[in-house]
Design a protein around this motif. Structure first.
Motif, PDB file in Angstrom:
ATOM      1  N   ARG A   1      -1.366  -2.043  -8.390  1.00  0.00           N
ATOM      2  CA  ARG A   1      -1.892  -2.911  -7.333  1.00  0.00           C
ATOM      3  C   ARG A   1      -2.648  -4.094  -7.921  1.00  0.00           C
ATOM      4  O   ARG A   1      -2.488  -5.239  -7.475  1.00  0.00           O
ATOM      5  CB  ARG A   1      -2.816  -2.112  -6.407  1.00  0.00           C
ATOM      6  CG  ARG A   1      -2.129  -1.069  -5.555  1.00  0.00           C
ATOM      7  CD  ARG A   1      -3.141  -0.406  -4.627  1.00  0.00           C
ATOM      8  NE  ARG A   1      -2.531   0.621  -3.788  1.00  0.00           N
ATOM      9  CZ  ARG A   1      -3.185   1.285  -2.840  1.00  0.00           C
ATOM     10  NH1 ARG A   1      -4.474   1.023  -2.623  1.00  0.00           N
ATOM     11  NH2 ARG A   1      -2.571   2.198  -2.112  1.00  0.00           N
TER      12      ARG A   1
ATOM     13  N   PHE B   1      -7.524  -2.383  -0.418  1.00  0.00           N
ATOM     14  CA  PHE B   1      -6.437  -3.228  -0.917  1.00  0.00           C
ATOM     15  C   PHE B   1      -6.034  -4.163   0.217  1.00  0.00           C
ATOM     16  O   PHE B   1      -5.246  -3.809   1.086  1.00  0.00           O
ATOM     17  CB  PHE B   1      -5.270  -2.342  -1.367  1.00  0.00           C
ATOM     18  CG  PHE B   1      -4.138  -3.090  -2.018  1.00  0.00           C
ATOM     19  CD1 PHE B   1      -4.370  -3.952  -3.072  1.00  0.00           C
ATOM     20  CD2 PHE B   1      -2.845  -2.902  -1.578  1.00  0.00           C
ATOM     21  CE1 PHE B   1      -3.325  -4.629  -3.674  1.00  0.00           C
ATOM     22  CE2 PHE B   1      -1.787  -3.564  -2.177  1.00  0.00           C
ATOM     23  CZ  PHE B   1      -2.027  -4.433  -3.226  1.00  0.00           C
TER      24      PHE B   1
ATOM     25  N   TYR C   1      -3.134   2.418  -8.824  1.00  0.00           N
ATOM     26  CA  TYR C   1      -4.083   1.337  -8.574  1.00  0.00           C
ATOM     27  C   TYR C   1      -3.999   0.237  -9.634  1.00  0.00           C
ATOM     28  O   TYR C   1      -4.310  -0.915  -9.356  1.00  0.00           O
ATOM     29  CB  TYR C   1      -5.501   1.907  -8.502  1.00  0.00           C
ATOM     30  CG  TYR C   1      -5.666   2.893  -7.374  1.00  0.00           C
ATOM     31  CD1 TYR C   1      -5.766   2.450  -6.064  1.00  0.00           C
ATOM     32  CD2 TYR C   1      -5.685   4.263  -7.610  1.00  0.00           C
ATOM     33  CE1 TYR C   1      -5.902   3.342  -5.008  1.00  0.00           C
ATOM     34  CE2 TYR C   1      -5.821   5.164  -6.557  1.00  0.00           C
ATOM     35  CZ  TYR C   1      -5.926   4.700  -5.266  1.00  0.00           C
ATOM     36  OH  TYR C   1      -6.043   5.592  -4.221  1.00  0.00           O
TER      37      TYR C   1
ATOM     38  N   THR D   1       0.830  -1.205   0.000  1.00  0.00           N
ATOM     39  CA  THR D   1       0.000   0.000   0.000  1.00  0.00           C
ATOM     40  C   THR D   1       0.865   1.256   0.000  1.00  0.00           C
ATOM     41  O   THR D   1       0.578   2.237  -0.704  1.00  0.00           O
ATOM     42  CB  THR D   1      -0.925   0.004   1.232  1.00  0.00           C
ATOM     43  OG1 THR D   1      -1.770  -1.148   1.178  1.00  0.00           O
ATOM     44  CG2 THR D   1      -1.785   1.249   1.262  1.00  0.00           C
TER      45      THR D   1
END
Length: 390
Positions: A199, A331, A196, A189
């Motif tokens: 991620r 997340f 994103y 994170t």
């Protein structure tokens, strides 16, 4: 003069009579009102005093009455007058598969290093990025506040020494692995704070790595993804094998359910009803678990999307997921979503020439009804997948 006096006296007597009549009517009304009020309060207190069944839920009228009476007697606090109940007892830690418990953090940190390196293509020394990832991970893993927070929820084991064997035993402990997963995702994170897409790529690469690990272990044969007909129906067995592997071999979850099991339960009930009527069906047989059917493949071929549901009960990373969600992050540690997405995307329908795209979202569920509205102790995660052609 006598006539006027008589008239005045009659008027006075008449007014007095009216006053007495009004006073009597007022007393009757007041008495009736008091009687009605006491009857209402008496019946209300009788309802409150009457012990309800253990399983009964208080209705809106009962809750409203309780609120108004409490407000009348002592006042209502802004934060409410009912305190949260104590959390359920912590279950003993499950023992995870040691080989996988060691492999997973190492692989996840390597994939995270790769993602951070992609974000910094001009970095002269890649080893610095790897060291940065390791240092941040260790800082979260040994942070006293983090350790204290996880210890308050479940007992964390302490290593008897610093040798590698003892550290490996720690990772195979369900609750210590949960803490380790939290440290990994907190590190990700921080280092993938605004990207994103990176991620999502990190999660999908992790899912592909877990799928490859399962194939190397013989859980899912690679041939299941190279047949001529790779329809979703043909992936039922491979999907269930993966879920069983998560549960029994890895110890990742206590149980799982698939979206077809509501229909399965209904079919089982119908079978039991037929047996009572003297049906000759085999009582030992039960409808098989299925995730996909022919209608799903037809929907994809027509350009629509499908939404299978899979419920994971008491996952190993549930505590870390809830903690990160409480920190306003979506997340969170996840094995099921990326691994199944990797399986379903790698087995595209080559006969139709369409490629699949799988996305998913997880929801926390407390399956137990609790009368206290402040009580929320989720033990399940429902994964809602969306499979579509791209």
């Amino acid at each position: 003069s006598r006539c006027c006096s008589t008239t005045h006296l009659s008027s006075t007597l008449l007014q007095a009579s009216h006053r007495e009549q009004d006073s009597a009517e007022h007393d009757i009304i007041t008495s009736h009102g008091r009687r009605s009020l006491w009857m209402l309060l008496g019946s209300s207190f009788a309802c409150i005093a009457k012990p309800p069944p253990a399983h009964a839920a208080r209705g809106a009228a009962e809750l409203d009455l309780e609120y108004y009476l409490r407000d009348l007697v002592g006042g209502n606090a802004k934060e409410g007058n009912i305190l949260p109940s104590a959390a359920p007892d912590i279950k003993p830690a499950r023992t995870l598969n040691t080989q996988f418990a060691i492999w997973f953090p190492t692989t996840a940190l390597q994939l995270l290093t790769t993602q951070v390196t992609k974000q910094n293509p001009g970095a002269s020394d890649k080893s610095n990025i790897q060291q940065q990832v390791q240092d941040r991970f260790q800082a979260y893993l040994s942070n006293p506040a983090v350790v204290r927070a996880f210890s308050a929820k479940a007992p964390l084991p302490q290593p008897s020494s610093n040798n590698q064997e003892d550290m490996d035993k720690l990772l195979s402990n369900q609750y210590y692995f949960d803490l380790t997963s939290y440290a990994i995702w907190k590190t990700a994170t921080d280092l993938l704070a605004t990207d994103y897409r990176a991620r999502d790529d990190f999660l999908r690469q992790l899912g592909k790595s877990i799928l490859q690990y399962a194939q190397d272990q013989g859980v899912v044969p690679p041939s299941s993804c190279s047949d001529k007909d790779n329809s979703l129906v043909n992936l039922n067995d491979a999907t269930l094998e993966l879920l069983n592997w998560f549960k029994t071999t890895l110890g990742f979850c206590l149980e799982y359910r698939v979206s077809s099991e509501a229909a399965t339960a209904a079919a089982a009930a119908a079978t039991a009803s037929n047996d009572k009527r003297g049906s000759s069906k085999d009582k030992s047989s039960s409808p098989p678990r299925i995730i996909f059917d022919d209608l799903d493949d037809e929907s994809l071929a027509a350009g629509a999307s499908i939404n299978p549901l899979i419920t994971i009960v008491e996952s190993t990373t549930l505590g870390a997921s809830l903690q990160l969600t409480g920190e306003q992050s979506r997340f969170v540690p996840d094995w099921v979503g990326p691994t199944l997405a990797a399986l379903w995307e790698s087995c595209d329908d080559k006969s139709g020439g369409r490629r699949r795209r799988v996305s998913w979202e997880a929801f926390f569920v407390d399956p137990v009804y609790r009368s206290n509205p402040k009580d929320y102790f989720p033990t399940e995660q429902i994964f809602q997948f969306t499979i579509s052609g791209r």
